[in-house]
Design a protein around this motif. Sequence first.
Motif, PDB file in Angstrom:
ATOM      1  N   TYR A 250      -5.474  25.536  -3.796  1.00 12.50           N
ATOM      2  CA  TYR A 250      -7.103  25.462  -4.255  1.00 12.50           C
ATOM      3  C   TYR A 250      -7.810  24.604  -3.227  1.00 12.50           C
ATOM      4  CZ  TYR A 250      -5.933  28.523  -8.334  1.00 12.50           C
ATOM      5  OH  TYR A 250      -5.587  29.359  -9.238  1.00 12.50           O
ATOM      6  N   TYR A 251      -7.485  23.465  -2.943  1.00 13.25           N
ATOM      7  CA  TYR A 251      -7.997  22.567  -1.987  1.00 13.25           C
ATOM      8  C   TYR A 251      -8.339  23.162  -0.920  1.00 13.25           C
ATOM      9  CZ  TYR A 251      -8.529  18.544  -5.701  1.00 13.25           C
ATOM     10  OH  TYR A 251      -8.744  17.728  -6.506  1.00 13.25           O
ATOM     11  N   HIS A 252      -7.130  23.527  -0.203  1.00 17.47           N
ATOM     12  CA  HIS A 252      -7.209  24.192   1.237  1.00 17.47           C
ATOM     13  C   HIS A 252      -8.190  25.228   1.139  1.00 17.47           C
ATOM     14  CE1 HIS A 252      -5.863  26.540   4.840  1.00 17.47           C
ATOM     15  NE2 HIS A 252      -5.353  25.401   5.026  1.00 17.47           N
ATOM     16  N   ARG A 253      -8.091  26.157   0.269  1.00 19.71           N
ATOM     17  CA  ARG A 253      -9.207  27.173   0.176  1.00 19.71           C
ATOM     18  C   ARG A 253     -10.521  26.705  -0.061  1.00 19.71           C
ATOM     19  NH1 ARG A 253      -8.828  31.773  -4.472  1.00 19.71           N
ATOM     20  NH2 ARG A 253      -9.949  30.268  -5.466  1.00 19.71           N
ATOM     21  N   ALA A 254     -10.699  25.658  -0.670  1.00 22.05           N
ATOM     22  CA  ALA A 254     -12.112  24.942  -0.688  1.00 22.05           C
ATOM     23  C   ALA A 254     -12.792  24.155   0.596  1.00 22.05           C
ATOM     24  CB  ALA A 254     -12.041  23.940  -2.040  1.00 22.05           C
ATOM     25  N   GLY A 255     -11.707  24.112   1.721  1.00 24.26           N
ATOM     26  CA  GLY A 255     -12.248  23.585   2.841  1.00 24.26           C
ATOM     27  C   GLY A 255     -11.534  22.304   3.105  1.00 24.26           C
ATOM     28  N   PHE A 256     -10.841  21.626   2.146  1.00 22.44           N
ATOM     29  CA  PHE A 256     -10.305  20.095   2.450  1.00 22.44           C
ATOM     30  C   PHE A 256      -9.405  20.280   3.397  1.00 22.44           C
ATOM     31  CE2 PHE A 256     -12.614  19.850  -1.568  1.00 22.44           C
ATOM     32  CZ  PHE A 256     -13.694  18.837  -1.252  1.00 22.44           C
ATOM     33  N   ARG A 257      -8.981  19.190   4.214  1.00 24.18           N
ATOM     34  CA  ARG A 257      -7.860  19.232   4.974  1.00 24.18           C
ATOM     35  C   ARG A 257      -7.072  18.172   4.937  1.00 24.18           C
ATOM     36  NH1 ARG A 257      -9.007  23.419   4.688  1.00 24.18           N
ATOM     37  NH2 ARG A 257      -9.885  24.826   6.294  1.00 24.18           N
ATOM     38  N   GLU A 258      -7.456  17.173   4.124  1.00 26.09           N
ATOM     39  CA  GLU A 258      -6.407  16.036   3.935  1.00 26.09           C
ATOM     40  C   GLU A 258      -6.556  15.757   2.229  1.00 26.09           C
ATOM     41  OE1 GLU A 258      -5.653  11.288   4.988  1.00 26.09           O
ATOM     42  OE2 GLU A 258      -7.110  12.432   5.832  1.00 26.09           O
ATOM     43  N   LEU A 259      -5.418  15.736   1.637  1.00 27.14           N
ATOM     44  CA  LEU A 259      -5.428  15.029   0.265  1.00 27.14           C
ATOM     45  C   LEU A 259      -4.647  13.746   0.104  1.00 27.14           C
ATOM     46  CD1 LEU A 259      -4.183  18.535  -1.570  1.00 27.14           C
ATOM     47  CD2 LEU A 259      -6.268  17.490  -1.370  1.00 27.14           C
ATOM     48  N   VAL A 260      -5.434  12.723  -0.643  1.00 23.99           N
ATOM     49  CA  VAL A 260      -4.898  11.448  -0.966  1.00 23.99           C
ATOM     50  C   VAL A 260      -4.647  11.376  -2.344  1.00 23.99           C
ATOM     51  CG1 VAL A 260      -5.665   9.118  -0.513  1.00 23.99           C
ATOM     52  CG2 VAL A 260      -6.865  11.097   0.914  1.00 23.99           C
ATOM     53  N   THR A 261      -3.645  10.612  -2.734  1.00 23.51           N
ATOM     54  CA  THR A 261      -3.261  10.401  -3.906  1.00 23.51           C
ATOM     55  C   THR A 261      -2.297   8.941  -4.145  1.00 23.51           C
ATOM     56  OG1 THR A 261      -2.078  11.594  -5.775  1.00 23.51           O
ATOM     57  CG2 THR A 261      -0.691  11.321  -4.122  1.00 23.51           C
ATOM     58  N   GLY A 262      -2.268   8.686  -5.454  1.00 25.65           N
ATOM     59  CA  GLY A 262      -1.535   7.614  -5.976  1.00 25.65           C
ATOM     60  C   GLY A 262      -0.229   8.010  -6.451  1.00 25.65           C
ATOM     61  N   THR A 263       0.825   7.268  -6.249  1.00 26.24           N
ATOM     62  CA  THR A 263       2.123   7.712  -6.980  1.00 26.24           C
ATOM     63  C   THR A 263       2.622   6.596  -7.542  1.00 26.24           C
ATOM     64  OG1 THR A 263       3.984   9.138  -6.722  1.00 26.24           O
ATOM     65  CG2 THR A 263       3.392   7.670  -4.709  1.00 26.24           C
ATOM     66  N   GLY A 264       3.497   6.689  -8.686  1.00 20.84           N
ATOM     67  CA  GLY A 264       4.200   5.787  -9.258  1.00 20.84           C
ATOM     68  C   GLY A 264       5.701   5.539  -8.730  1.00 20.84           C
ATOM     69  N   ALA A 265       6.551   6.497  -9.403  1.00 19.47           N
ATOM     70  CA  ALA A 265       7.899   6.448  -9.174  1.00 19.47           C
ATOM     71  C   ALA A 265       8.069   7.440  -7.848  1.00 19.47           C
ATOM     72  CB  ALA A 265       8.585   7.220 -10.312  1.00 19.47           C
ATOM     73  N   GLY A 266       7.152   8.032  -7.165  1.00 19.48           N
ATOM     74  CA  GLY A 266       7.115   8.874  -6.071  1.00 19.48           C
ATOM     75  C   GLY A 266       7.613  10.147  -6.182  1.00 19.48           C
ATOM     76  N   GLN A 267       7.867  10.847  -7.434  1.00 23.53           N
ATOM     77  CA  GLN A 267       7.923  12.466  -7.459  1.00 23.53           C
ATOM     78  C   GLN A 267       6.687  12.880  -7.208  1.00 23.53           C
ATOM     79  OE1 GLN A 267       8.923  10.173  -9.699  1.00 23.53           O
ATOM     80  NE2 GLN A 267      10.710  10.770 -10.851  1.00 23.53           N
ATOM     81  N   TRP A 268       5.468  12.504  -7.664  1.00 25.60           N
ATOM     82  CA  TRP A 268       4.249  13.258  -7.419  1.00 25.60           C
ATOM     83  C   TRP A 268       3.807  13.094  -5.922  1.00 25.60           C
ATOM     84  CZ3 TRP A 268       1.007  16.811  -7.869  1.00 25.60           C
ATOM     85  CH2 TRP A 268      -0.264  16.867  -7.472  1.00 25.60           C
ATOM     86  N   GLY A 269       4.112  11.735  -5.393  1.00 25.32           N
ATOM     87  CA  GLY A 269       3.827  11.718  -3.851  1.00 25.32           C
ATOM     88  C   GLY A 269       4.580  12.672  -2.988  1.00 25.32           C
ATOM     89  N   SER A 270       6.045  12.691  -3.272  1.00 26.66           N
ATOM     90  CA  SER A 270       6.812  13.719  -2.647  1.00 26.66           C
ATOM     91  C   SER A 270       6.425  15.080  -2.781  1.00 26.66           C
ATOM     92  CB  SER A 270       8.152  13.519  -3.208  1.00 26.66           C
ATOM     93  OG  SER A 270       8.832  12.184  -3.181  1.00 26.66           O
ATOM     94  N   ALA A 271       5.973  15.496  -4.059  1.00 29.27           N
ATOM     95  CA  ALA A 271       5.710  16.860  -4.438  1.00 29.27           C
ATOM     96  C   ALA A 271       4.351  17.119  -3.421  1.00 29.27           C
ATOM     97  CB  ALA A 271       5.414  16.880  -5.841  1.00 29.27           C
ATOM     98  N   LEU A 272       3.560  16.342  -3.488  1.00 31.34           N
ATOM     99  CA  LEU A 272       2.157  16.438  -2.759  1.00 31.34           C
ATOM    100  C   LEU A 272       2.410  16.544  -1.241  1.00 31.34           C
ATOM    101  CD1 LEU A 272      -0.745  17.046  -3.423  1.00 31.34           C
ATOM    102  CD2 LEU A 272      -1.265  14.955  -2.900  1.00 31.34           C
ATOM    103  N   ALA A 273       3.127  15.804  -0.717  1.00 34.08           N
ATOM    104  CA  ALA A 273       3.538  15.762   0.747  1.00 34.08           C
ATOM    105  C   ALA A 273       3.903  17.117   1.174  1.00 34.08           C
ATOM    106  CB  ALA A 273       4.481  14.657   0.703  1.00 34.08           C
ATOM    107  N   ALA A 274       4.863  17.485   0.355  1.00 38.51           N
ATOM    108  CA  ALA A 274       5.575  19.019   0.577  1.00 38.51           C
ATOM    109  C   ALA A 274       4.724  19.997   0.520  1.00 38.51           C
ATOM    110  CB  ALA A 274       6.880  19.135  -0.319  1.00 38.51           C
TER     111      ALA A 274
END
Length: 444
Positions: free
Chosen positions: A109-133
């Motif tokens: 959805y973010y890509h379709r809306a025209g964004f080209r980079e997503l930025v996030t915070g992650t605790g244990a790293g699962q969310w960061g890993s998921a968003l990176a992939a």
Amino acid sequence: MTEPPRSWRSVLPHLGYELPADRTPDGTDGPVTVGLPLELVRQSVSSREYWPIPEPVAQLYRAWRPAPLWRARRFEAEVGATVPIYAKYEGGNISGSHKFTTALAQAYYYHRAGFRELVTGTGAGQWGSALAAACAAFGMACTVFMVGRSLRDKPYRGSLMRLYGAELHASPSPLTALGRATDERLDNSLAVAIGEAVEYARGDAKRAFCIGSGETYSILHQSLIGLESIDQLAGLGATVDTVVGCVGAGSNFGGVALPFFAAARAGELDVPAALVAAESSASPKLTRGVYAYDHTDATGSGPMEAMYTIGSRYPIPASHSAGLRFHGAAKLISAMRHHGQISATAVGQREALSAGRAFATTELVLPAPESGHALAAAARIASGREPGHTPRHGVLVCVSGHGLLDLPAYDKLLAGLPEDRPADPEALRAATAALPAVSSIEGF
């Protein structure tokens, strides 16, 4: 069941009330949705029940969904269960957790809306890993601020994010004003990591801050967990009257539990299920927090949401609560808790990791420490040791991810992990004293 569901299912039409409106930092009511793709806004507020999954996302889901579900008979015997325990396992994807389900949807959805980079915070790293992939799958850049203490404990989470092209920063970092102003000893705060991500994302119009747990749309995406579970249990001829999931902000618990709530309200289940959120005793928002308006990050500049919270500036003590260290619960989960539609229990790190080890040695799947909290709660309930819960049919527990990148926590358990320190009542009161109670504003 060989195909995942084709639609997500929203619980909003079945609640019987409206969620409290968000508030801006200056006290103005109304949704705060700057930079959020319109479809995600709709998914958060609409009374529509079923949302078709976009085909590009559905194709990627088919790589690991439906996620497996089985009766954990050996674990039952180990914990003295008197009713069956069924495990729903969400660790079979590249991120190793349920987070990948919403990460792919959001990146789309973010890509379709025209964004080209997503930025996030992650605790244990699962969310960061998921968003990176997920960003890699849709050709987007990704920047992650990871809780510093967690990154030091689990360096290979960082390796996985970098493998998918993400730029990674330990939080607090020198990259943001918030990070530079934060005491380096406060390196166990997910609120600070999220705050840094919020600040950094504002520096470029093509960047967007993206979060994967507490928002209503992320819980909607995770409804696949519960929808699959309902069908898989029916295929086994099994019935459960308790559903358990761990809670950081709420997407894993919401994903497994809320489809059961919706199905029961729609008259689709013969036996309604009690829904039990298992949280960390180091961050006990649902069991010891207040229902108030609080910030979702530590900057104080973002929206204030109605949530059960221990305060965004509460100093989370060092523990192996991993991704459960967030200070507040999602506004949807919090509202359901306030209305008595779900219940909660707190689990300490030793009990959580011991339950994870028991599951690993009996079912031969190593759970993430977060999942250990849910397994400990399920063991209590299924063996009659949790006050207020006496299941007669069975317990479903979501094993939200694998623990193969969390082995240092298990090493410390084997070495004699220290006893848990209970949350300090005075610190809890101090962190929440100035927060406006929801009931005083919304009439809840």
